[in-house]
Design a protein around this motif. Structure first.
Motif, short mmCIF file in Angstrom:
data_model
loop_
_atom_site.label_atom_id
_atom_site.label_comp_id
_atom_site.label_asym_id
_atom_site.label_seq_id
_atom_site.Cartn_x
_atom_site.Cartn_y
_atom_site.Cartn_z
N ARG B 9 0.83 -1.21 0.00
CA ARG B 9 0.00 0.00 0.00
C ARG B 9 0.86 1.26 0.00
O ARG B 9 0.49 2.27 -0.59
CB ARG B 9 -0.90 0.02 1.23
CG ARG B 9 -2.05 -0.98 1.20
CD ARG B 9 -3.09 -0.63 0.11
NE ARG B 9 -3.53 0.75 0.14
CZ ARG B 9 -4.46 1.24 0.95
NH1 ARG B 9 -5.05 0.45 1.82
NH2 ARG B 9 -4.82 2.51 0.87
N TYR B 10 1.99 1.18 0.68
CA TYR B 10 2.87 2.33 0.76
C TYR B 10 4.32 1.88 0.53
O TYR B 10 4.70 0.78 0.92
CB TYR B 10 2.77 3.01 2.13
CG TYR B 10 1.38 3.46 2.47
CD1 TYR B 10 0.51 2.65 3.18
CD2 TYR B 10 0.93 4.73 2.07
CE1 TYR B 10 -0.77 3.06 3.48
CE2 TYR B 10 -0.36 5.14 2.37
CZ TYR B 10 -1.20 4.31 3.07
OH TYR B 10 -2.47 4.72 3.37
N LEU B 11 5.07 2.78 -0.10
CA LEU B 11 6.45 2.44 -0.45
C LEU B 11 7.27 3.71 -0.48
O LEU B 11 6.83 4.73 -1.04
CB LEU B 11 6.43 1.78 -1.84
CG LEU B 11 7.50 0.79 -2.26
CD1 LEU B 11 7.70 -0.27 -1.21
CD2 LEU B 11 7.08 0.15 -3.58
N GLN B 36 -1.43 6.17 -13.20
CA GLN B 36 -0.65 6.98 -12.27
C GLN B 36 -1.47 8.20 -11.89
O GLN B 36 -2.05 8.85 -12.76
CB GLN B 36 0.66 7.43 -12.92
CG GLN B 36 1.56 8.24 -12.00
CD GLN B 36 2.63 9.01 -12.78
OE1 GLN B 36 2.33 9.86 -13.60
NE2 GLN B 36 3.90 8.68 -12.50
N GLN B 37 -1.54 8.49 -10.60
CA GLN B 37 -2.27 9.67 -10.15
C GLN B 37 -1.34 10.60 -9.38
O GLN B 37 -0.76 10.22 -8.36
CB GLN B 37 -3.46 9.28 -9.25
CG GLN B 37 -4.33 10.45 -8.84
CD GLN B 37 -5.54 10.04 -8.03
OE1 GLN B 37 -5.56 8.99 -7.39
NE2 GLN B 37 -6.58 10.86 -8.07
N THR B 38 -1.19 11.82 -9.88
CA THR B 38 -0.39 12.84 -9.22
C THR B 38 -1.20 14.12 -9.11
O THR B 38 -2.11 14.34 -9.90
CB THR B 38 0.90 13.15 -10.00
OG1 THR B 38 0.54 13.64 -11.31
CG2 THR B 38 1.78 11.93 -10.13
N LEU B 88 0.35 8.07 -6.63
CA LEU B 88 -0.51 6.93 -6.29
C LEU B 88 -0.68 6.11 -7.56
O LEU B 88 -1.11 6.65 -8.59
CB LEU B 88 -1.87 7.41 -5.78
CG LEU B 88 -2.87 6.32 -5.37
CD1 LEU B 88 -2.37 5.57 -4.14
CD2 LEU B 88 -4.25 6.93 -5.11
N TYR B 89 -0.32 4.85 -7.51
CA TYR B 89 -0.44 3.98 -8.68
C TYR B 89 -1.64 3.08 -8.47
O TYR B 89 -1.72 2.32 -7.51
CB TYR B 89 0.84 3.17 -8.88
CG TYR B 89 1.97 4.05 -9.35
CD1 TYR B 89 2.79 4.70 -8.43
CD2 TYR B 89 2.17 4.29 -10.71
CE1 TYR B 89 3.81 5.54 -8.86
CE2 TYR B 89 3.18 5.13 -11.15
CZ TYR B 89 3.99 5.75 -10.22
OH TYR B 89 4.98 6.60 -10.65
N GLN B 108 -7.09 -0.07 -4.22
CA GLN B 108 -6.89 1.10 -3.37
C GLN B 108 -5.60 1.84 -3.71
O GLN B 108 -5.39 2.95 -3.24
CB GLN B 108 -6.90 0.69 -1.90
CG GLN B 108 -8.27 0.25 -1.42
CD GLN B 108 -8.30 0.01 0.07
OE1 GLN B 108 -7.60 -0.86 0.58
NE2 GLN B 108 -9.09 0.79 0.79
N GLY B 109 -4.76 1.21 -4.50
CA GLY B 109 -3.56 1.89 -4.95
C GLY B 109 -2.34 1.63 -4.09
O GLY B 109 -2.43 1.19 -2.95
N THR B 110 -1.21 1.92 -4.68
CA THR B 110 0.08 1.91 -3.97
C THR B 110 0.62 3.32 -3.98
O THR B 110 0.78 3.93 -5.05
CB THR B 110 1.09 0.97 -4.65
OG1 THR B 110 0.65 -0.38 -4.53
CG2 THR B 110 2.47 1.09 -3.99
N ARG B 111 0.86 3.84 -2.80
CA ARG B 111 1.42 5.19 -2.69
C ARG B 111 2.93 5.08 -2.69
O ARG B 111 3.53 4.56 -1.75
CB ARG B 111 0.95 5.86 -1.39
CG ARG B 111 1.62 7.19 -1.07
CD ARG B 111 1.11 8.31 -1.94
NE ARG B 111 -0.30 8.57 -1.75
CZ ARG B 111 -0.98 9.45 -2.47
NH1 ARG B 111 -0.39 10.14 -3.41
NH2 ARG B 111 -2.26 9.63 -2.24
#
Lengths: 116, 115
Positions: B9-11, B36-38, B88-89, B108-111
């Motif tokens: 979830r987070y990196l 990709q979300q920025t 956020l991917y 839910q995405g990976t931040r």
């Protein structure tokens, strides 16, 4: 190239009031249009979609949207908002090229704030 | 029915490193798309995989790559990370490619934060 414009970055609405979020698209052919909602820290949830047929489409959570080809618009509406509707809303169009679908093109989003 | 699962979830990564993100689609779904979300660029399409083949790709440099396995799970890799890759991917799965006639379900995405 296809594009989606959501003119309102932020919208504030009182709880119980009606809501309309604007979306304009640019696409040469008949568009496949979508509205998604994103709550903080969450992924995207599909509210509704338009492919063809009736230009007024119903979605989840009491939302509806109307496709107007003459205005290149696909505005999202809700007659009475609830505090839980506070979120980011994205309009999207599915684009196609010779090789098939090219993925969703999203607008920049509208941040909806609900006032008590 | 389990939803789309993205890990981690987070990196947090350092510039110049590489990273691999994972996405497990809904059972029975064979199409996986990545976005990709920025804050600056919004949501942008990266690529789509169907039956282990990349069907199309968005306008991203070659540092962004992906693959899909026979069980439909997908991974995306970003090499030589840059600060601008912080985002956020999101992964989306659907039963057929192109999402035109189906609903795409998002994870839910990976931040990813690049420092």
């Amino acid at each position: 190239a296809q594009s989606v414009t959501q003119p309102d970055i932020h919208i504030t609405v009182s709880e119980g009031a009606s809501l309309e979020l604007r979306c304009n698209y640019s696409y040469g052919a008949t568009p496949y249009l979508f509205w998604y909602v994103q709550s903080p820290g969450q992924g995207l949830q599909l509210l509704l979609k338009y492919f063809s047929g009736d230009t007024l489409v119903q979605g989840i959570k009491g939302f509806e949207a109307e496709f107007k080809r003459s205005q290149s618009s696909f505005n999202l509406r809700k007659p009475s908002v609830h505090w839980s509707d506070a979120a980011e809303y994205f309009c999207a169009v599915l684009s196609y090229s010779g090789g098939g679908a090219d993925g969703l093109t999203f607008g920049k989003g509208t941040h909806l704030i609900i006032q008590p | 029915k389990a939803g789309v699962t993205q890990t981690p979830r987070y990196l947090i990564k350092t510039r110049g490193q590489q990273v691999t993100l994972s996405c497990s689609p809904i059972s029975g779904h064979r199409s996986v798309s990545w976005y990709q979300q920025t804050p600056g660029q919004g949501l942008q399409f990266l690529f789509e995989y169907f039956s282990e083949t990349q069907r199309n790709k968005g306008n991203f440099p070659g540092r962004f790559s992906g693959r899909q396995f026979s069980n439909s799970r997908s991974e995306m890799n970003v090499s030589t990370l840059e600060l601008g890759d912080s985002a956020l991917y999101l992964c989306a799965s659907s039963s057929v490619p192109g999402q035109g006639n189906t609903e795409a379900f998002f994870g839910q995405g990976t931040r990813l934060t690049v420092v």
